[in-house]
Enzyme design. Structure first.
Site, PDB file in Angstrom:
ATOM      1  N   ARG A  50       6.504  38.426  39.214  1.00 56.71           N
ATOM      2  CA  ARG A  50       5.924  38.536  40.538  1.00 56.71           C
ATOM      3  C   ARG A  50       5.594  39.967  40.934  1.00 56.71           C
ATOM      4  O   ARG A  50       4.611  40.243  41.573  1.00 56.71           O
ATOM      5  CB  ARG A  50       6.890  37.921  41.564  1.00 56.71           C
ATOM      6  CG  ARG A  50       6.176  37.559  42.838  1.00 56.71           C
ATOM      7  CD  ARG A  50       6.959  36.605  43.628  1.00 56.71           C
ATOM      8  NE  ARG A  50       8.280  37.140  43.895  1.00 56.71           N
ATOM      9  CZ  ARG A  50       9.127  36.617  44.770  1.00 56.71           C
ATOM     10  NH1 ARG A  50       8.783  35.538  45.422  1.00 56.71           N
ATOM     11  NH2 ARG A  50      10.297  37.130  44.974  1.00 56.71           N
ATOM     12  N   LYS A 149      16.664  26.106  29.514  1.00 56.58           N
ATOM     13  CA  LYS A 149      17.672  25.326  30.227  1.00 56.58           C
ATOM     14  C   LYS A 149      18.094  26.063  31.487  1.00 56.58           C
ATOM     15  O   LYS A 149      18.034  27.281  31.484  1.00 56.58           O
ATOM     16  CB  LYS A 149      18.876  25.025  29.324  1.00 56.58           C
ATOM     17  CG  LYS A 149      19.838  26.225  29.182  1.00 56.58           C
ATOM     18  CD  LYS A 149      21.222  25.816  28.833  1.00 56.58           C
ATOM     19  CE  LYS A 149      22.201  26.002  29.924  1.00 56.58           C
ATOM     20  NZ  LYS A 149      22.857  27.284  30.019  1.00 56.58           N
ATOM     21  N   HIS A 179      19.516  26.770  23.245  1.00 53.34           N
ATOM     22  CA  HIS A 179      19.516  27.772  22.170  1.00 53.34           C
ATOM     23  C   HIS A 179      20.569  27.499  21.098  1.00 53.34           C
ATOM     24  O   HIS A 179      20.473  28.011  19.991  1.00 53.34           O
ATOM     25  CB  HIS A 179      19.624  29.198  22.734  1.00 53.34           C
ATOM     26  CG  HIS A 179      21.002  29.615  23.154  1.00 53.34           C
ATOM     27  ND1 HIS A 179      21.533  29.307  24.374  1.00 53.34           N
ATOM     28  CD2 HIS A 179      21.952  30.328  22.509  1.00 53.34           C
ATOM     29  CE1 HIS A 179      22.762  29.811  24.458  1.00 53.34           C
ATOM     30  NE2 HIS A 179      23.038  30.439  23.340  1.00 53.34           N
ATOM     31  N   LYS A 183      20.871  28.029  16.445  1.00 52.19           N
ATOM     32  CA  LYS A 183      21.876  28.819  15.734  1.00 52.19           C
ATOM     33  C   LYS A 183      21.967  28.345  14.287  1.00 52.19           C
ATOM     34  O   LYS A 183      21.990  27.144  14.023  1.00 52.19           O
ATOM     35  CB  LYS A 183      23.257  28.671  16.400  1.00 52.19           C
ATOM     36  CG  LYS A 183      23.366  29.405  17.737  1.00 52.19           C
ATOM     37  CD  LYS A 183      24.773  29.298  18.283  1.00 52.19           C
ATOM     38  CE  LYS A 183      24.856  29.803  19.713  1.00 52.19           C
ATOM     39  NZ  LYS A 183      25.131  31.216  19.846  1.00 52.19           N
ATOM     40  N   GLU A 217      34.645  31.292  25.505  1.00 55.34           N
ATOM     41  CA  GLU A 217      34.104  32.634  25.710  1.00 55.34           C
ATOM     42  C   GLU A 217      35.199  33.534  26.279  1.00 55.34           C
ATOM     43  O   GLU A 217      36.027  33.071  27.078  1.00 55.34           O
ATOM     44  CB  GLU A 217      32.945  32.588  26.701  1.00 55.34           C
ATOM     45  CG  GLU A 217      31.766  31.776  26.200  1.00 55.34           C
ATOM     46  CD  GLU A 217      30.595  31.876  27.160  1.00 55.34           C
ATOM     47  OE1 GLU A 217      29.712  32.698  26.917  1.00 55.34           O
ATOM     48  OE2 GLU A 217      30.589  31.145  28.162  1.00 55.34           O
ATOM     49  N   ASP A 236      26.620  24.199  33.129  1.00 58.77           N
ATOM     50  CA  ASP A 236      26.163  25.364  32.369  1.00 58.77           C
ATOM     51  C   ASP A 236      26.334  25.161  30.857  1.00 58.77           C
ATOM     52  O   ASP A 236      25.510  25.610  30.072  1.00 58.77           O
ATOM     53  CB  ASP A 236      26.961  26.596  32.826  1.00 58.77           C
ATOM     54  CG  ASP A 236      26.426  27.895  32.245  1.00 58.77           C
ATOM     55  OD1 ASP A 236      25.178  28.049  32.192  1.00 58.77           O
ATOM     56  OD2 ASP A 236      27.239  28.763  31.842  1.00 58.77           O
ATOM     57  N   HIS A 241      24.840  22.430  25.689  1.00 67.76           N
ATOM     58  CA  HIS A 241      25.345  22.871  24.384  1.00 67.76           C
ATOM     59  C   HIS A 241      26.387  21.910  23.781  1.00 67.76           C
ATOM     60  O   HIS A 241      26.282  21.519  22.626  1.00 67.76           O
ATOM     61  CB  HIS A 241      25.963  24.265  24.488  1.00 67.76           C
ATOM     62  CG  HIS A 241      25.065  25.281  25.125  1.00 67.76           C
ATOM     63  ND1 HIS A 241      23.695  25.290  24.929  1.00 67.76           N
ATOM     64  CD2 HIS A 241      25.319  26.330  25.949  1.00 67.76           C
ATOM     65  CE1 HIS A 241      23.168  26.300  25.608  1.00 67.76           C
ATOM     66  NE2 HIS A 241      24.121  26.944  26.237  1.00 67.76           N
ATOM     67  N   LYS A 340      35.326  30.141  30.361  1.00 65.99           N
ATOM     68  CA  LYS A 340      35.162  31.592  30.347  1.00 65.99           C
ATOM     69  C   LYS A 340      36.531  32.236  30.519  1.00 65.99           C
ATOM     70  O   LYS A 340      37.452  31.621  31.041  1.00 65.99           O
ATOM     71  CB  LYS A 340      34.224  32.026  31.468  1.00 65.99           C
ATOM     72  CG  LYS A 340      32.812  31.458  31.279  1.00 65.99           C
ATOM     73  CD  LYS A 340      31.758  32.366  31.866  1.00 65.99           C
ATOM     74  CE  LYS A 340      30.376  31.736  31.796  1.00 65.99           C
ATOM     75  NZ  LYS A 340      29.718  31.871  30.501  1.00 65.99           N
TER      76      LYS A 340
HETATM   77  C1  BG6 Z   1      24.322  30.017  28.150  1.00 67.95           C
HETATM   78  C2  BG6 Z   1      25.192  29.926  29.365  1.00 67.95           C
HETATM   79  O1  BG6 Z   1      23.520  28.877  28.028  1.00 67.95           O
HETATM   80  O2  BG6 Z   1      25.150  30.121  26.989  1.00 67.95           O
HETATM   81  C3  BG6 Z   1      26.105  31.129  29.455  1.00 67.95           C
HETATM   82  O3  BG6 Z   1      24.371  29.858  30.519  1.00 67.95           O
HETATM   83  C4  BG6 Z   1      26.890  31.313  28.173  1.00 67.95           C
HETATM   84  O4  BG6 Z   1      27.000  31.008  30.564  1.00 67.95           O
HETATM   85  C5  BG6 Z   1      25.967  31.279  26.957  1.00 67.95           C
HETATM   86  O5  BG6 Z   1      27.569  32.563  28.246  1.00 67.95           O
HETATM   87  C6  BG6 Z   1      26.753  31.257  25.657  1.00 67.95           C
HETATM   88  O6  BG6 Z   1      25.863  31.415  24.582  1.00 67.95           O
HETATM   89  P1  BG6 Z   1      26.343  32.032  23.206  1.00 67.95           P
HETATM   90  O7  BG6 Z   1      25.129  31.992  22.342  1.00 67.95           O
HETATM   91  O8  BG6 Z   1      26.827  33.430  23.490  1.00 67.95           O
HETATM   92  O9  BG6 Z   1      27.459  31.152  22.713  1.00 67.95           O
END
Ligand code: BG6
Length: 491
Positions: A50, A149, A179, A183, A217, A236, A241, A340
């Protein structure tokens, strides 16, 4: 090692082109593909956002992002010259008419080449952007649209996004990214399951006792507090995932690698997931939120202090016992866990096999422990299979469980590409196998919405846990009640 096949010339337009994802992941990934000569000379990358910004300022921003986010030593000056020449920037207010004309003028001319619109924006903008692309006649047969996402924030909003995008683009033009599917180690799951005859006969109820999927994480929510507080770990991480990992573990062997075949099998798993409702949500799920504690020996703040939202009831940890009601998996629990500020960053899948039917060994030799297959997704990608052995020695007969360990970095001395490198190339090639079909996303939302409704109906609280631990003790109890335990990777 795999060879790099160059992709056809393309125009890639990134909405959210100055945002975190573009700077941290998308542009560094494209740069890596340029280093490997996978991008043809006249391909163009157009960033859209923007705010007004000069071309020079944008180039400067990208250069400093690449220097910051590429691994040490990967910024190559000569590749940068070539990469920079592909870049351009347009200020467009996607909710208004400002800027669309200029953008259309810049990309509309090339009607014969692959054109990709990558929507790295808030999901509520997906619909309006798709509509505007249609209005400005920017879509043609070779056009693809990529949705980051999350697609929506519940089933209803996901349907609305898919509907608005679907009014302009056909389903085979839509690439919904998770994503994790890009991987290497996640794709390796397909290789492990479907190119070894060893596992398939055992991969089912009867021989598999239960499956664990953990995505842990060590980081906190950092600067994403505001977004995260509206989202929580269930949406999330689990909605996308963890459910995608569950699908890859649980799906039937597809007949081939065709996108329709793979996505069709994953969809069947999602549809067979037993709904968790207010009747069993407390027995099947745990919600937690981190408090002050220590991670890797360093003191860290709690969620409230970190985000400034003291009375939040958003979960940063979730554990779920999921059941898949089909012939292969009836009665086999799939324990899912993510959070987390856990002790370490680790993603793994454990396939726990059943005990031997009858032990021929007397009690003093030790009990045969059930075999366990651990697939380490990150870091330290690899596979470990535990096997029972006899301890060597002339006297007595003692059993011992030993690991058969395969660590990929010891076998393949190559850099593991970022998930986005592969996913971007797959979009440009037009292969949808690693992307989610509309129905997959909607089925995943339907299951997640039930859990959320259950939480709401029962008023299920978030249980505090100290940062640096494996979540609330209720999580250990969730599996403990079934006489099982989570894998502790530090053991
Ligand atoms: C994202 C989440 O999709 O994936 C994040 O929104 C998370 O909160 C991340 O930290 C983790 O991805 P990766 O590739 O580091 O395992």
């Amino acid at each position: 090692m795999a060879k790099f096949v160059p992709v056809e010339p393309f125009d890639l337009v990134i909405f959210g082109g100055t945002g975190d994802l573009a700077m941290r992941k998308l542009l560094p990934s494209l740069f890596h593909r340029d280093i490997d000569d996978q991008i043809s000379d006249d391909s163009r990358i157009v960033a859209v956002s923007r705010r007004e910004m000069s071309h020079e300022a944008f180039i400067e921003t990208v250069q400093s992002a690449l220097r910051r986010f590429l691994p040490e030593g990967h910024f190559d000056e000569s590749v940068w010259q070539r990469f920079a020449s592909r870049l351009s920037y347009y200020a467009v207010d996607v909710l208004e008419e400002d800027g669309w004309g200029e953008l259309a003028g810049a990309v509309g001319a090339h009607t014969d080449r692959v054109r990709v619109f990558y929507l790295a924006t808030a999901p509520q903008l997906f619909g309006p952007i798709a509509t505007a692309l249609g209005r400005h006649e920017l879509q043609h047969g070779q056009t693809r649209i990529v949705l980051e996402k999350p697609v929506g924030s519940d089933l209803e909003s996901a349907r609305a996004v898919n509907g608005a995008v679907g009014a302009v683009f056909s389903e085979d033009q839509v690439y919904r990214i998770d994503h994790y599917l890009g991987k290497e180690s996640v794709q390796n799951l397909l290789a492990l399951r479907f190119s070894n005859s060893l596992f398939e006969p055992l991969w089912r109820r009867g021989t598999v006792d239960h499956v664990e999927i953990t995505v842990a994480e060590d980081i906190g929510v950092g600067t994403r507090g505001e977004f995260y507080d509206r989202t929580g770990a269930l949406v999330d991480m689990v909605q996308n995932h963890l459910l995608q990992l569950l699908c890859l573990v649980a799906m039937e062997p597809p007949a081939g690698l065709d996108p329709a075949q793979i996505r069709g099998e994953k969809l069947k798993v999602l549809r067979a997931l037993r709904p968790i409702t207010e009747l069993d949500v407390e027995a099947s799920t745990v919600r937690g939120q981190y408090r002050r504690g220590a991670v890797h020996g360093e003191a860290v703040s709690g969620y409230g202090e970190e985000t400034g939202i003291e009375s939040s009831s958003t979960e940063t940890f979730v554990a779920i016992k999921a059941m898949i009601d089909n012939w292969r998996w009836a009665d086999v629990p799939f324990y899912l866990r993510t959070g987390k500020r856990l002790p370490m960053k680790t993603s793994h899948i454990v396939v726990q096999f059943s005990p031997v039917a009858h032990s021929i060994f007397p009690p003093q030799t030790g009990r045969p422990e059930p075999n366990q297959l651990t697939i380490r997704l990150q870091p330290d990608e690899g596979v470990t299979l535990s096997l029972m052995t006899k301890e060597p020695g002339p006297g007595g007969f003692n059993l011992r469980s030993l690991p058969l360990n395969l660590t990929f970095s010891e076998q393949f001395h190559v850099r593991y590409p970022d998930a986005y490198e592969r996913l971007l190339m797959e979009v440009l090639r037009g292969n949808q196998a690693l992307f989610m079909h509309r129905e997959e996303v909607e089925s995943a939302w339907a299951w997640i919405d039930d859990v959320r409704n259950g939480w709401e109906q029962r008023g299920q609280p978030v249980v505090p846990y100290a940062a640096g631990t494996w979540g609330p003790t209720d999580s250990a109890l969730l599996v403990g009640r079934d006489e099982r335990r989570w894998l502790d990777p530090t053991e």
